[in-house]
Motif scaffolding. Structure first.
Motif, PDB file in Angstrom:
ATOM      1  N   GLU A   1       0.852  -1.197   0.000  1.00 23.44           N
ATOM      2  CA  GLU A   1       0.000   0.000   0.000  1.00 23.44           C
ATOM      3  C   GLU A   1       0.884   1.242   0.000  1.00 23.44           C
ATOM      4  OE1 GLU A   1      -3.491  -2.017   2.756  1.00 23.44           O
ATOM      5  OE2 GLU A   1      -1.606  -1.334   3.622  1.00 23.44           O
ATOM      6  N   ASN A   2       0.222   2.381  -0.157  1.00 22.83           N
ATOM      7  CA  ASN A   2       0.961   3.645  -0.200  1.00 22.83           C
ATOM      8  C   ASN A   2       0.550   4.494   0.993  1.00 22.83           C
ATOM      9  OD1 ASN A   2       2.002   6.160  -0.728  1.00 22.83           O
ATOM     10  ND2 ASN A   2       1.443   6.151  -2.892  1.00 22.83           N
ATOM     11  N   PRO A   3       1.465   4.673   1.954  1.00 24.75           N
ATOM     12  CA  PRO A   3       1.085   5.420   3.158  1.00 24.75           C
ATOM     13  C   PRO A   3       0.748   6.888   2.880  1.00 24.75           C
ATOM     14  CG  PRO A   3       3.443   4.922   3.172  1.00 24.75           C
ATOM     15  CD  PRO A   3       2.856   4.195   2.006  1.00 24.75           C
ATOM     16  N   LEU A   4       1.090   7.386   1.676  1.00 21.15           N
ATOM     17  CA  LEU A   4       0.764   8.783   1.358  1.00 21.15           C
ATOM     18  C   LEU A   4      -0.737   8.962   1.126  1.00 21.15           C
ATOM     19  CD1 LEU A   4       3.705   9.393  -1.129  1.00 21.15           C
ATOM     20  CD2 LEU A   4       3.502  10.380   1.163  1.00 21.15           C
ATOM     21  N   GLY A   5      -1.424   7.883   0.802  1.00 18.86           N
ATOM     22  CA  GLY A   5      -2.874   7.962   0.571  1.00 18.86           C
ATOM     23  C   GLY A   5      -3.214   8.759  -0.678  1.00 18.86           C
ATOM     24  N   PRO A   6      -4.512   9.057  -0.877  1.00 18.40           N
ATOM     25  CA  PRO A   6      -4.895   9.831  -2.060  1.00 18.40           C
ATOM     26  C   PRO A   6      -4.313  11.242  -1.972  1.00 18.40           C
ATOM     27  CG  PRO A   6      -6.821   8.894  -0.930  1.00 18.40           C
ATOM     28  CD  PRO A   6      -5.654   8.700  -0.029  1.00 18.40           C
ATOM     29  N   CYS A   7      -4.038  11.851  -3.132  1.00 19.09           N
ATOM     30  CA  CYS A   7      -3.484  13.212  -3.129  1.00 19.09           C
ATOM     31  C   CYS A   7      -4.567  14.204  -2.655  1.00 19.09           C
ATOM     32  CB  CYS A   7      -2.978  13.573  -4.527  1.00 19.09           C
ATOM     33  SG  CYS A   7      -4.278  13.712  -5.762  1.00 19.09           S
ATOM     34  N   LYS A   8      -4.132  15.449  -2.408  1.00 18.40           N
ATOM     35  CA  LYS A   8      -5.042  16.465  -1.867  1.00 18.40           C
ATOM     36  C   LYS A   8      -6.240  16.678  -2.799  1.00 18.40           C
ATOM     37  CE  LYS A   8      -4.666  21.093   0.133  1.00 18.40           C
ATOM     38  NZ  LYS A   8      -5.141  22.049  -0.885  1.00 18.40           N
ATOM     39  N   ALA A   9      -5.952  16.777  -4.096  1.00 17.08           N
ATOM     40  CA  ALA A   9      -7.047  17.018  -5.055  1.00 17.08           C
ATOM     41  C   ALA A   9      -8.038  15.854  -5.037  1.00 17.08           C
ATOM     42  CB  ALA A   9      -6.477  17.199  -6.460  1.00 17.08           C
ATOM     43  N   ALA A  10      -7.521  14.634  -4.848  1.00 20.82           N
ATOM     44  CA  ALA A  10      -8.417  13.465  -4.810  1.00 20.82           C
ATOM     45  C   ALA A  10      -9.300  13.519  -3.559  1.00 20.82           C
ATOM     46  CB  ALA A  10      -7.590  12.183  -4.841  1.00 20.82           C
ATOM     47  N   CYS A  11      -8.698  13.873  -2.429  1.00 29.92           N
ATOM     48  CA  CYS A  11      -9.500  13.961  -1.184  1.00 29.92           C
ATOM     49  C   CYS A  11     -10.583  15.026  -1.340  1.00 29.92           C
ATOM     50  CB  CYS A  11      -8.603  14.285   0.011  1.00 29.92           C
ATOM     51  SG  CYS A  11      -7.489  12.938   0.418  1.00 29.92           S
ATOM     52  N   GLU A  12     -10.214  16.142  -1.975  1.00 28.77           N
ATOM     53  CA  GLU A  12     -11.203  17.222  -2.171  1.00 28.77           C
ATOM     54  C   GLU A  12     -12.314  16.755  -3.117  1.00 28.77           C
ATOM     55  OE1 GLU A  12      -8.019  20.806  -1.330  1.00 28.77           O
ATOM     56  OE2 GLU A  12      -8.727  20.494  -3.387  1.00 28.77           O
ATOM     57  N   ALA A  13     -11.923  16.039  -4.155  1.00 29.20           N
ATOM     58  CA  ALA A  13     -12.933  15.548  -5.117  1.00 29.20           C
ATOM     59  C   ALA A  13     -13.889  14.571  -4.429  1.00 29.20           C
ATOM     60  CB  ALA A  13     -12.232  14.877  -6.301  1.00 29.20           C
TER      61      ALA A  13
END
Ligand SMILES: Cc1ncc(COP(=O)(O)O)c(C=O)c1O
Length: 407
Positions: free
Chosen positions: A68-80
């Protein structure tokens, strides 16, 4: 409803139930859960079946076991995701999945009908294998490689040919093509899971040109963005017998959000339709679309993950541990002892590393986590390796088997 219709409906339901039970789709999370349970000390609670996901971890656990990727979804993805969640009472009425398809097609010079969107790439991996393998059309894979396709091929009743990797841990395409003249599908995972090593584009092209007639080459590019390897999407655009899988679970950090693609000629993708296609979560499609539109995401994350990986490699080398240099977010270490005993000992220190593969029972896969994860990994791994191997009974009959190509 009359009795005979009721009976036939019941028998249909029974058949459907049997078929569903016999066709589990496995994801990396299922394999990670199974490894965690099989490594659990004797006397602990019996394992939940791997085909049902009930994974829970202790507080503060270091999770470097499922790529997995501990960075998670990018900021734009979280906002979307936040912006679209309130529309979740309906299916995809605003065409989020269509927008995503358009973006991916445009970015990769593909026609939209060459792209099928799924909730992750596990489904298309499973369905492609079912569609192109059978008791008379075999499945050919590298060994070790990602197991989910092979699991699907078992359901097909296909002959399974496992072909050892080369001395550079690439897929041995010549041996793979020679392995089964009746192959229906040749699976090439590039970069490979679990080794994180590359197979050259020339070799993949060779496999495509020389594979048995009627077979396809399935190129799994789950980790492609983390490496310097070129994609083979251009082979799809050129109408070759190639299907490419992509996922948003790795560099894009969306394993829990779910989105992926099968990319292939429409007549090849048509064969997957027999297995159905779930509606996409609008959150997954919207988040994937904005992730693709962020030009900084891939290079930034490739560097972050690559730097952490290379720092870990320096530490491993300094401590004389044998590992395979990888270009992905996972790598393999030859522990020189039964790998499952190492996994168990690491678990006892609340560090969950990945599994072993039958061909190399002494070798464990480790995912590149955050800097903090890897700091904890280093401490725990050194303590485990400084301790004598625990239980002779844990040792596999295959031992000693480590990397064949590392001194
Ligand atoms: C090589 C490979 N292919 C496919 C998948 C499936 O991933 P997902 O279903 O999350 O897209 C994984 C997951 O780890 C993988 O490692």
């Amino acid at each position: 409803m009359n009795a005979s219709r009721l009976t036939s409906r019941r028998s249909f339901m029974r058949m459907a139930g049997v078929a569903a039970a016999a066709m589990p789709i496995f994801t990396e999370a299922h394999f990670a859960q199974a490894a965690m349970q099989s490594a659990a000390p004797a006397g602990t609670k019996p394992a939940a079946p791997a085909r049902r996901m009930r994974m829970t971890y202790p507080e503060g656990a270091v999770l470097i076991n499922a790529n997995e990727n501990p960075l998670g979804p990018c900021k734009a993805a979280c906002e979307a995701i936040g912006a679209i969640a309130h529309k979740g009472g309906r299916y995809d009425i605003d065409g989020e999945t269509a927008k995503l398809t358009t973006t991916f097609a445009r970015q990769n010079g593909l026609k939209e009908e060459y792209i099928a969107v799924y909730a992750g790439s596990s489904e298309p991996l499973h369905f492609t294998t079912l569609a192109f393998t059978s008791p008379t059309r075999g499945f050919v894979t590298g060994d070790p490689s990602y197991e989910a396709g092979m699991r699907a091929a078992m359901i097909s009743g296909a002959k399974i040919s496992k072909v050892p990797l080369t001395s550079t841990y690439a897929h041995d395409v010549k041996a793979m093509v020679a392995a089964d003249p009746n192959a229906g599908l040749i699976y090439i995972c590039n970069p490979n899971n679990p080794t994180g090593t590359l197979t050259s584009k020339e070799d993949i092209a060779w496999a495509v040109e020389n594979k048995p007639k009627g077979a396809i080459v399935l190129v799994d590019e789950a980790y492609i963005h983390l490496s310097d390897s070129p994609s083979v999407l251009d082979m799809v655009a050129a109408d070759k017998d190639v299907v490419v899988l992509r996922t948003f679970s790795k560099v894009y950090g969306m394993a829990g959000i779910r989105c992926g693609f099968a990319v292939g000629r429409p007549d090849l993708l048509k064969k997957l339709e027999a297995y159905g296609q779930n509606a996409m979560p609008i959150t997954g499609s919207a988040a994937a679309n904005v992730s693709l539109l962020d030009p900084e995401l891939v290079p930034t994350r490739k560097k972050i993950i690559g730097d952490i990986r290379n720092d870990t490699f320096e530490w491993l080398a300094k401590n004389n541990y044998k590992f395979i240099p990888s270009q992905s977010n996972c790598f393999m270490i030859d522990t020189g002892r039964n790998g499952r005993s190492v996994i168990t000992a690491m678990q006892a220190k609340n560090v969950f590393i990945g599994r072993t593969w039958p061909v190399w029972p002494n070798v464990v896969r480790v995912t590149v986590g955050s800097p903090d994860d890897m700091a904890k990994f280093k401490v725990a791994f050194k303590e485990v390796m400084d301790t004598a191997p625990v239980s002779a009974s844990l040792h596999s009959p295959y031992e000693p088997v480590g990397f064949p190509h590392l001194s």
